[in-house]
Design an enzyme around this catalytic site. Structure first.
Site, mmCIF file in Angstrom:
data_model
loop_
_atom_site.group_PDB
_atom_site.id
_atom_site.type_symbol
_atom_site.label_atom_id
_atom_site.label_comp_id
_atom_site.label_asym_id
_atom_site.label_seq_id
_atom_site.Cartn_x
_atom_site.Cartn_y
_atom_site.Cartn_z
ATOM 1 N N GLY A 44 -130.844 63.868 47.215
ATOM 2 C CA GLY A 44 -131.327 62.784 48.554
ATOM 3 C C GLY A 44 -132.817 63.024 49.063
ATOM 4 N N LEU A 45 -133.574 62.992 48.992
ATOM 5 C CA LEU A 45 -134.804 63.489 49.323
ATOM 6 C C LEU A 45 -135.945 62.624 50.392
ATOM 7 C CD1 LEU A 45 -136.558 64.575 46.216
ATOM 8 C CD2 LEU A 45 -134.688 66.202 47.390
ATOM 9 N N HIS A 58 -89.063 55.223 82.290
ATOM 10 C CA HIS A 58 -89.245 56.602 80.965
ATOM 11 C C HIS A 58 -88.901 57.921 82.281
ATOM 12 C CE1 HIS A 58 -91.666 53.941 78.971
ATOM 13 N NE2 HIS A 58 -92.125 53.514 79.853
ATOM 14 N N MET A 115 -134.449 64.312 55.943
ATOM 15 C CA MET A 115 -134.202 65.965 55.565
ATOM 16 C C MET A 115 -133.917 66.809 54.776
ATOM 17 S SD MET A 115 -132.769 66.916 58.920
ATOM 18 C CE MET A 115 -131.299 67.983 58.536
ATOM 19 N N ASN A 149 -123.903 63.528 58.460
ATOM 20 C CA ASN A 149 -122.953 64.198 59.063
ATOM 21 C C ASN A 149 -121.647 63.480 58.851
ATOM 22 O OD1 ASN A 149 -124.283 64.832 61.102
ATOM 23 N ND2 ASN A 149 -125.697 63.957 61.958
ATOM 24 N N HIS A 206 -120.599 69.310 68.044
ATOM 25 C CA HIS A 206 -121.961 70.091 68.331
ATOM 26 C C HIS A 206 -122.827 68.657 69.118
ATOM 27 C CE1 HIS A 206 -126.626 70.490 67.052
ATOM 28 N NE2 HIS A 206 -126.100 71.333 67.853
ATOM 29 N N ALA A 245 -124.791 58.864 54.937
ATOM 30 C CA ALA A 245 -123.882 59.101 55.489
ATOM 31 C C ALA A 245 -123.171 58.044 55.169
ATOM 32 C CB ALA A 245 -123.131 59.965 56.832
ATOM 33 N N GLU A 283 -124.188 67.960 72.499
ATOM 34 C CA GLU A 283 -125.578 67.589 72.694
ATOM 35 C C GLU A 283 -125.942 66.520 73.232
ATOM 36 O OE1 GLU A 283 -127.650 67.655 68.675
ATOM 37 O OE2 GLU A 283 -128.759 65.673 69.424
ATOM 38 N N TYR A 284 -125.155 64.700 73.527
ATOM 39 C CA TYR A 284 -125.141 63.814 73.912
ATOM 40 C C TYR A 284 -124.810 64.008 75.431
ATOM 41 C CZ TYR A 284 -124.544 60.460 70.401
ATOM 42 O OH TYR A 284 -124.927 59.115 69.083
HETATM 43 P P1 ATR Z 1 -133.421 60.656 56.729
HETATM 44 O O1 ATR Z 1 -132.761 62.489 56.380
HETATM 45 O O2 ATR Z 1 -134.445 59.716 56.626
HETATM 46 O O3 ATR Z 1 -132.056 60.449 58.091
HETATM 47 P P2 ATR Z 1 -131.249 58.952 55.047
HETATM 48 O O4 ATR Z 1 -131.422 57.626 55.451
HETATM 49 O O5 ATR Z 1 -129.960 59.809 55.808
HETATM 50 O O6 ATR Z 1 -132.777 59.809 55.128
HETATM 51 O O7 ATR Z 1 -131.208 58.780 53.272
HETATM 52 C C1 ATR Z 1 -132.020 58.564 52.560
HETATM 53 C C2 ATR Z 1 -131.620 58.668 51.644
HETATM 54 O O8 ATR Z 1 -130.188 58.266 51.181
HETATM 55 C C3 ATR Z 1 -132.683 58.577 50.158
HETATM 56 O O9 ATR Z 1 -132.879 59.650 49.471
HETATM 57 C C4 ATR Z 1 -131.721 57.632 49.897
HETATM 58 O O10 ATR Z 1 -132.243 57.471 48.167
HETATM 59 P P3 ATR Z 1 -133.285 56.686 48.345
HETATM 60 O O11 ATR Z 1 -135.134 56.957 48.280
HETATM 61 O O12 ATR Z 1 -133.123 55.807 46.341
HETATM 62 O O13 ATR Z 1 -133.426 55.036 48.925
HETATM 63 C C5 ATR Z 1 -130.970 58.049 49.469
HETATM 64 N N1 ATR Z 1 -129.537 56.711 49.357
HETATM 65 C C6 ATR Z 1 -129.242 56.011 49.862
HETATM 66 N N2 ATR Z 1 -128.198 55.522 49.258
HETATM 67 C C7 ATR Z 1 -127.889 55.708 47.983
HETATM 68 C C8 ATR Z 1 -127.200 55.724 46.775
HETATM 69 N N3 ATR Z 1 -126.033 54.925 46.886
HETATM 70 N N4 ATR Z 1 -127.591 56.514 45.595
HETATM 71 C C9 ATR Z 1 -128.372 57.640 45.975
HETATM 72 N N5 ATR Z 1 -128.538 57.679 46.828
HETATM 73 C C10 ATR Z 1 -128.628 56.747 48.118
#
Ligand code: ATR
Length: 486
Positions: A14-15, A462, A18, A107, A190, A81, A194-195
């Site tokens: 997941g790139l 009660h 974050m 999260n 946490h 998430a 923060e909120y």
């Molecule tokens: P951010 O870090 O910007 O908050 P996020 O919205 O939490 O990101 O997560 C996005 C990431 O989840 C992306 O890497 C996305 O992959 P794509 O670039 O291919 O869209 C990944 N992601 C979302 N659904 C996915 C799934 N079903 N399988 C694998 N990766 C997924």
């Protein structure tokens, strides 16, 4: 499948923002990092742009990604998430071997983490739910990390996570929080804190702006000054910067151009729900969630303006109330500090309740230590919290620590004055006010709960307990009204 000569010590799946930043952080700190994203363009872009920062092993399939990791394999999931996390866990489990470690750095709701750990363990792998705080900047330069999961995984994972976490006074801002969902639970609270922290800052701003009539620039200077005292924190620091910025196009303060509807991703709401479920009065956190929700109730807010809901007699500013500006600014600072203290005290109560409920044995000193750097609520004040739990690990409530009790003695009068002024000005201060109600509730010798018990006995039999004798009692309300012992 591609064969790799040099294997990666850690992998990131997941790139997006974050995930990329965390992967770069690992690479910059000497780890060889395996990287994989569902859409391969992101993987290619990351490696192309940042290959000079360290060693990346990019893969375009989960199988190749897994094959590029040294054993026991360690892969951090940084995807959206929810269902995406489950999908990636499933793919990794298929490709990995027994004893490999899957870490969820998103999260996640802690109950999902507990379920996932059970499912992954049944497939022979280890699962670690790790809260990661610090936003994009933290992920890149050093976040605060809250890993749960089996202690055994921490042995392997600890040194790698320590290499990328923020460091304060030589101590990395990461430690094993406790088993299964403990890490994500603590991260959830946490975020709830923060909120509340953000909301009390917002309430202070509101009072200075619309009560004391100060400009955003003047208020920015006040926050900068506050940042050198008890309130020294990341959030106060960025507040000063947000308030100082002018829109180049219009020349107006940016703050006046931002739509006043606060967004949320849900962790504050979870903290409030969980607090209710555990029976912990996390009023400051819940009110801060409600304040965001109210701000976003656009249609109702608009209708209330159009209908001109009556304000009653309210003062246009503090001068009408005969209050000196300098004194008011200092009172607001103290009210902010007091309400913030209550929010933290309540948050730590919730963590204790969650830890007791799930037998996690979470040590509050650890949290005060790892929240000092990297995360959004990082603040000098956390050193005081750590000292408080060092002195008395069984402290019944943070505000009962002698240091904080002394602080409250200095804060209480200004805090009350500010709430009175806010009411007279017609300005909403939900967290300042509810935190004080909580505080007075905790202090009260007698609460109206006695009356509630009487009412409950009247309509629902009660029963109630008495202060003057042991046992359980009930009144025959519909008859002779005799009090009987049950
Ligand atoms: P951010 O870090 O910007 O908050 P996020 O919205 O939490 O990101 O997560 C996005 C990431 O989840 C992306 O890497 C996305 O992959 P794509 O670039 O291919 O869209 C990944 N992601 C979302 N659904 C996915 C799934 N079903 N399988 C694998 N990766 C997924």
């Amino acid at each position: 499948m591609t064969e790799h000569k040099d294997l990666a010590s850690i992998g990131v799946v997941g790139l997006a923002v974050m995930g990329s930043n965390l992967a770069r952080n690992f690479a910059r700190n000497g780890q060889t990092v395996a990287v994989y994203n569902r859409s391969p363009e992101k993987t290619r872009a990351l490696v192309e742009e940042f290959c000079s920062e360290g060693n990346f092993i990019p893969s375009e399939s989960v199988e190749d990604f897994v094959a590029s990791l040294e054993r026991p394999r360690k892969a951090i999931i940084m995807v959206q998430a929810g269902t995406a996390t489950d999908a990636v866990i499933d793919q990794l489990c298929d490709a990995m071997d027994d004893g490999d470690i899957i870490i969820d750095g998103g999260n996640a709701l802690y109950t999902d983490t507990i379920r996932r750990e059970r499912e992954v363990a049944a497939r022979g792998k280890h699962f670690v739910g790790a809260g990661i705080s610090g936003g994009e900047e933290g992920a890149l330069n050093g976040p605060s990390i809250m890993p749960g999961g089996p202690a055994e995984s921490w042995e392997t994972l600890g040194p790698i996570l320590e290499s990328v976490a923020a460091v304060v006074d030589g101590t990395p801002c990461v430690t094993h929080i406790g088993p299964n969902g403990a890490g994500h639970f603590v991260k959830m609270v946490h975020n709830g804190i923060e909120y509340a922290d953000m909301q009390v800052i917002g309430e202070a701003y509101q009072l200075l702006r619309y009560g004391a009539g100060m400009t955003p620039k003047e208020i920015s200077e006040v926050f900068t000054e506050w940042n050198s005292g008890d309130l020294d924190s990341y959030l106060i620091d960025i507040t000063a910067e947000v308030l100082a910025l002018e829109d180049a196009e219009s020349g107006k303060p940016l703050i006046d151009l931002i739509v006043d509807e606060a967004g949320q991703k849900g962790t504050g709401r979870w903290t409030a729900i969980e607090g209710l479920q555990l029976g912990v009065p996390i009023t400051a956190i819940a009110e801060s969630v409600f304040a965001r929700v109210l701000s976003s109730a656009t249609a109702q807010r608009q209708a209330a303006q159009e209908e001109q809901l009556p304000s009653g007699e309210v003062a246009a500013g503090i001068s009408q109330l005969g209050i000196d500006k300098k004194a008011f600014v200092e009172d607001v600072r103290r009210a902010l500090y007091a309400a913030k203290l209550i929010a933290y005290s309540q948050g730590f109560d919730e963590i204790k309740a969650g830890s007791d409920e799930h037998n996690w044995d979470v040590d509050p000193r650890d949290l005060a230590t790892i929240w000092r750097g990297g995360c959004i609520i990082r603040a000098k004040f956390l050193n005081r919290i750590r000292d408080a739990y060092d002195t008395n690990p069984a402290l019944p409530a943070l505000i009962l620590d002698p240091y904080f009790k002394n602080e409250l003695a200095e804060l209480i009068d200004p805090w009350r004055r500010v709430i009175v002024s806010a009411t007279q000005l017609g300005l909403p201060v939900p967290v300042f006010a509810s935190a004080l109600a909580y505080y007075d509730g905790l202090r009260a010798e007698r609460l109206p709960a006695a009356l509630i018990q009487g009412q409950r006995d009247y309509f629902g039999a009660h029963t109630f307990k008495r202060v003057d004798k042991p046992g359980t009692f009930h009144v025959e309300w519909s008859g002779a009204r005799t009090i009987s012992s049950l």
